[in-house]
Enzyme design. Structure first.
Site, PDB file in Angstrom:
ATOM      1  CG  ASP A   1      -1.724   1.032   1.312  1.00  0.00           C
ATOM      2  OD1 ASP A   1      -2.821   1.405   0.528  1.00  0.00           O
ATOM      3  OD2 ASP A   1      -1.545   2.179   2.115  1.00  0.00           O
TER       4      ASP A   1
ATOM      5  CE1 TYR B   1       0.382   7.858   3.459  1.00  0.00           C
ATOM      6  CE2 TYR B   1       1.073   5.443   2.590  1.00  0.00           C
ATOM      7  CZ  TYR B   1       0.175   6.298   3.276  1.00  0.00           C
ATOM      8  OH  TYR B   1      -1.145   5.785   3.558  1.00  0.00           O
TER       9      TYR B   1
ATOM     10  CE  LYS C   1      -3.640   4.848   0.737  1.00  0.00           C
ATOM     11  NZ  LYS C   1      -2.361   4.746   1.207  1.00  0.00           N
TER      12      LYS C   1
ATOM     13  CG  HIS D   1      -4.435   9.731   0.617  1.00  0.00           C
ATOM     14  ND1 HIS D   1      -3.308   9.567   0.700  1.00  0.00           N
ATOM     15  CD2 HIS D   1      -4.842   9.229   2.101  1.00  0.00           C
ATOM     16  CE1 HIS D   1      -2.600   9.206   1.728  1.00  0.00           C
ATOM     17  NE2 HIS D   1      -3.601   8.809   2.622  1.00  0.00           N
TER      18      HIS D   1
HETATM   19  N1  LIG Z   1      -5.436   6.002   4.390  1.00  0.00           N
HETATM   20  C1  LIG Z   1      -4.969   6.501   5.252  1.00  0.00           C
HETATM   21  O1  LIG Z   1      -5.323   7.723   5.645  1.00  0.00           O
HETATM   22  C2  LIG Z   1      -3.808   5.927   6.062  1.00  0.00           C
HETATM   23  C3  LIG Z   1      -3.596   6.153   7.232  1.00  0.00           C
HETATM   24  C4  LIG Z   1      -2.522   5.660   8.149  1.00  0.00           C
HETATM   25  C5  LIG Z   1      -2.108   4.509   7.611  1.00  0.00           C
HETATM   26  N2  LIG Z   1      -2.399   3.956   6.006  1.00  0.00           N
HETATM   27  C6  LIG Z   1      -1.775   2.929   5.725  1.00  0.00           C
HETATM   28  O2  LIG Z   1      -1.892   1.910   6.337  1.00  0.00           O
HETATM   29  C7  LIG Z   1      -0.385   1.124   6.805  1.00  0.00           C
HETATM   30  C8  LIG Z   1      -0.654   0.611   8.235  1.00  0.00           C
HETATM   31  O3  LIG Z   1      -0.844   1.603   9.164  1.00  0.00           O
HETATM   32  P1  LIG Z   1      -0.020   1.590  10.633  1.00  0.00           P
HETATM   33  O4  LIG Z   1       1.235   2.184  10.313  1.00  0.00           O
HETATM   34  O5  LIG Z   1      -0.803   2.597  11.552  1.00  0.00           O
HETATM   35  O6  LIG Z   1      -0.258   0.272  11.038  1.00  0.00           O
HETATM   36  P2  LIG Z   1       0.352  -0.660  12.321  1.00  0.00           P
HETATM   37  O7  LIG Z   1       0.883  -1.682  11.960  1.00  0.00           O
HETATM   38  O8  LIG Z   1      -0.961  -0.449  13.123  1.00  0.00           O
HETATM   39  O9  LIG Z   1       1.251   0.325  13.221  1.00  0.00           O
HETATM   40  C9  LIG Z   1       2.534   0.371  12.671  1.00  0.00           C
HETATM   41  C10 LIG Z   1       3.501   0.716  13.931  1.00  0.00           C
HETATM   42  O10 LIG Z   1       3.190  -0.542  14.857  1.00  0.00           O
HETATM   43  C11 LIG Z   1       4.578  -0.685  15.282  1.00  0.00           C
HETATM   44  N3  LIG Z   1       4.762  -2.402  14.956  1.00  0.00           N
HETATM   45  C12 LIG Z   1       4.700  -3.104  13.977  1.00  0.00           C
HETATM   46  N4  LIG Z   1       4.868  -4.314  14.193  1.00  0.00           N
HETATM   47  C13 LIG Z   1       4.871  -4.648  15.477  1.00  0.00           C
HETATM   48  C14 LIG Z   1       5.056  -5.667  16.276  1.00  0.00           C
HETATM   49  N5  LIG Z   1       5.051  -6.771  15.567  1.00  0.00           N
HETATM   50  N6  LIG Z   1       4.994  -5.748  17.494  1.00  0.00           N
HETATM   51  C15 LIG Z   1       4.838  -4.112  18.130  1.00  0.00           C
HETATM   52  N7  LIG Z   1       4.917  -3.221  17.361  1.00  0.00           N
HETATM   53  C16 LIG Z   1       4.608  -3.247  15.904  1.00  0.00           C
HETATM   54  C17 LIG Z   1       5.415  -0.272  14.563  1.00  0.00           C
HETATM   55  O11 LIG Z   1       6.389   0.527  15.440  1.00  0.00           O
HETATM   56  P3  LIG Z   1       7.874   0.715  15.124  1.00  0.00           P
HETATM   57  O12 LIG Z   1       7.998   2.120  14.657  1.00  0.00           O
HETATM   58  O13 LIG Z   1       8.697   0.656  16.288  1.00  0.00           O
HETATM   59  O14 LIG Z   1       8.446  -0.277  14.151  1.00  0.00           O
HETATM   60  C18 LIG Z   1       5.026   0.837  13.697  1.00  0.00           C
HETATM   61  O15 LIG Z   1       5.218   2.202  13.929  1.00  0.00           O
HETATM   62  C19 LIG Z   1       0.403   2.373   6.478  1.00  0.00           C
HETATM   63  O16 LIG Z   1       1.788   1.930   6.432  1.00  0.00           O
HETATM   64  C20 LIG Z   1      -0.322   2.905   5.380  1.00  0.00           C
HETATM   65  O17 LIG Z   1       0.014   2.389   4.234  1.00  0.00           O
HETATM   66  C21 LIG Z   1      -3.290   4.722   5.612  1.00  0.00           C
END
Ligand SMILES: NC(=O)c1ccc[n+]([C@@H]2O[C@H](COP(=O)([O-])OP(=O)(O)OC[C@H]3O[C@@H](n4cnc5c(N)ncnc54)[C@H](OP(=O)(O)O)[C@@H]3O)[C@@H](O)[C@H]2O)c1
Length: 318
Positions: A52, A57, A86, A119
């Site tokens: 994604d 970004y 997006k 987006h």
């Molecule tokens: N459409 C939108 O407006 C929108 C908004 C937000 C996100 N997104 C998309 O959704 C994706 C995922 O969102 P998200 O980044 O919030 O997802 P998430 O997986 O809920 O959160 C990621 C964070 O969780 C931590 N993490 C990951 N794996 C872990 C594990 N196994 N154990 C403990 N902590 C862990 C990481 O911390 P560390 O930094 O310490 O590694 C990372 O910063 C984004 O990359 C993006 O592509 C879209």
């Protein structure tokens, strides 16, 4: 949905015969370009096949380079990978949609996209400034374009064959309904924040009834602490089934019929987050009964990103 005994291989069919979306996806919202490259390669190596991305970004070039290098090293064909990007808010005017799409495609180094999303439903002042602000620091919105105008331009991209499916992101059910009703090509995917503290039950029902995939972001609560990863119900289930809290949260998301995006940044976490397995029914029930409700990302209210580091000191709410 292609239910597989191996939960990691679950794929969800897209409407309009636009192929299948691997339910477990890797998100590329990673501010650091070098980390974007290593994390994307690690994700591909760990088994992720759904990526994604977003113009906003600022790292489509790095993601593209990592996917190309990783695919060549792992002998992975383009058709085995599902890539989404997006359209940003400042490109909602219909005449800006195809150029924005082509620019993303060029940065990613791809010939076609599997999925292109609007987006957010908020149109910002058109132009190259992704965060247009007035003197008062407030976002400059564009009131001369409707979401349906932008959607029609997205439909044209599908007609031209460079994009297999289109969808929306950061949208509420109330905003989705009229677009769904007017659309010639129905949205295939809706990407929104969703996790046990924000299950989006009504939106999920609406989507399931119309063969729209709900693609959940922030399934681990964006790693915020305290948060979902320390939730006592999640922790207890993780201990009981011999998995980590992250693996429990991702499995729950896939088993409830959503696709999901996670952002592991290290090799170990890429392996961990891909290595999910099926939870027993009682564990799913326990998670569904969690009462805490929390939205982490306010983007849905304003179109201003909630998780992207702020570039301007005047901007609020990022
Ligand atoms: N459409 C939108 O407006 C929108 C908004 C937000 C996100 N997104 C998309 O959704 C994706 C995922 O969102 P998200 O980044 O919030 O997802 P998430 O997986 O809920 O959160 C990621 C964070 O969780 C931590 N993490 C990951 N794996 C872990 C594990 N196994 N154990 C403990 N902590 C862990 C990481 O911390 P560390 O930094 O310490 O590694 C990372 O910063 C984004 O990359 C993006 O592509 C879209």
């Amino acid at each position: 949905m292609f239910e597989s005994a191996d939960l990691r291989m679950t794929r969800i069919s897209l409407n309009h015969g636009a192929g299948h979306l691997p339910a477990l996806g890797f998100g590329t919202l990673i501010p650091d370009p070098a980390v974007t490259i290593t994390a994307t390669r690690d994700a591909l190596k760990a088994g992720f096949r759904h990526f994604d991305c977003a113009e906003r970004y600022g790292n489509e070039r790095e993601v593209g380079r990592a996917l190309q290098a990783g695919s060549a090293a792992g002998d992975i064909a383009r058709e085995e990978i599902f890539v989404t990007t997006k359209l940003w808010n400042s490109n909602h005017r219909p005449e800006r949609v195809e150029p924005a799409f082509e620019a993303s495609l060029e940065r990613l180094g791809l010939k076609y996209l599997d999925l292109y999303l609007i987006h957010t439903p908020f149109a910002f002042q058109p132009g190259d400034d992704q965060d247009p602000r007035g003197k008062d620091g407030n976002v400059l919105y564009d009131h001369n374009v409707t979401l349906l105008d932008t959607w029609k331009a997205m439909e044209t991209l599908v007609d031209h064959g460079k994009c297999r499916a289109i969808g929306l992101s950061d949208i509420t059910l109330d905003t989705l309904k009229p677009i769904y009703e007017s659309a010639r090509i129905k949205p295939a995917v809706v990407q929104v924040e969703s996790h046990p503290y924000l299950p989006e039950i009504e939106l999920l029902e609406f989507c399931k009834e119309r063969s729209i995939v709900l693609l959940a972001f922030a399934p681990l609560g964006h790693g915020m602490k305290p948060g979902l990863l320390e939730d006592p119900v999640i922790a207890a289930i993780a201990a009981r089934v011999g998995k980590t809290p992250a693996q429990v949260l991702l499995a729950w998301a896939v088993q409830r019929g959503t696709a999901v995006l996670t952002t592991p940044r290290t090799t170990a976490r890429a392996r961990e987050n891909f290595d999910i397995s099926r939870l027993p029914a009682d564990a799913l029930d326990e998670i569904n009964r969690i009462q805490t409700r929390q939205r982490l990302n306010p983007v849905v209210n304003t179109g201003v990103p909630g998780f992207i580091p702020q570039a301007k000191s005047t901007a609020e709410g990022k």
